[in-house]
Design a protein around this motif. Structure first.
Motif, short mmCIF file in Angstrom:
data_model
loop_
_atom_site.label_atom_id
_atom_site.label_comp_id
_atom_site.label_asym_id
_atom_site.label_seq_id
_atom_site.Cartn_x
_atom_site.Cartn_y
_atom_site.Cartn_z
N LYS A 257 42.42 52.49 31.56
CA LYS A 257 43.59 52.60 30.68
C LYS A 257 43.32 53.26 29.33
O LYS A 257 44.05 54.16 28.94
N ASP B 251 41.61 48.35 34.50
CA ASP B 251 41.83 48.08 33.08
C ASP B 251 40.89 48.86 32.18
O ASP B 251 41.22 49.16 31.03
N GLU B 252 39.72 49.22 32.69
CA GLU B 252 38.78 50.02 31.90
C GLU B 252 39.19 51.49 31.85
O GLU B 252 38.75 52.23 30.97
N ASP C 136 46.91 50.23 39.81
CA ASP C 136 46.45 48.90 39.41
C ASP C 136 45.41 48.33 40.39
O ASP C 136 44.69 47.40 40.03
N TRP D 230 49.94 51.71 30.82
CA TRP D 230 49.30 52.97 31.20
C TRP D 230 49.86 54.09 30.33
O TRP D 230 51.05 54.12 30.03
#
Length: 181
Positions: free
Chosen positions: A122, A119-120, A113, A142
């Motif tokens: 995932k 987040d890109e 994290d 994830w």
């Protein structure tokens, strides 16, 4: 072609890394595992002069299996090695239509994290997580699975001190180049 990437610092590469890659080939049906030595990992302080040696040691170790490949995608960048950038380049280069398979240890996955633009990452990756003596916290969101491989208690830190538990050619390279003394 079904591929899997195995990015890492590999400082130095050792038997546990090869066992993880071999396990992935055998148990997940990959045609190829691509080792990607980082040039400068963003979460670790490393001697920049070791980058060439780490890359060379991975090439020596990977030569043992024709289904292992070594990519210079991060090495030739000569800057910080961000996984998101590497993932996007690999997806484009290999024209991957589904999620990219990515081998990782629990020690690194626990910190995922905090990675650059996590987040890109995932929606792009399916992680195959290997036990490394760290219990994972909640990783909802994830896409990952735990590899059913027994924990291999081998650390690069210990190898840098003793040169044991590494591949013969890598050990010879370390000694020839006076690394980790």
């Amino acid at each position: 072609m079904k591929i899997c990437i195995f990015p890492g610092t590999f400082n130095p590469i050792h038997e546990a890394h090869l066992k993880m890659a071999e396990f992935a080939l055998t148990n997940y049906g990959f045609d190829k595992v691509i080792f990607i030595p980082s040039y400068m990992p963003p979460h670790k302080e490393l001697n920049r002069n070791l980058a060439k040696h780490r890359f060379n040691m991975v090439k020596l170790a990977a030569a043992a299996n024709p289904k292992f490949e070594v990519s210079d995608i991060e090495y030739k960048n000569e800057g910080k090695s961000y996984s998101l950038i590497t993932i996007k380049k690999i997806i484009a280069e290999y024209k991957i239509k589904e999620k990219l398979n990515f081998l990782i240890g629990t020690d690194a996955f626990e910190k995922i994290d905090s990675w650059y633009k996590a987040d890109e990452i995932k929606p792009l990756v399916h992680f195959i997580v290997f036990p490394r003596g760290v219990k994972l916290s909640d990783k909802s969101g994830w896409d990952y699975e735990m590899a059913p491989l027994k924990f291999l208690d081998i650390s690069s830190t210990d190898i840098r001190k003793s040169h044991n538990e590494t591949i013969k050619e890598v050990k010879e390279y370390i000694e020839k180049n006076d690394l980790y003394v």
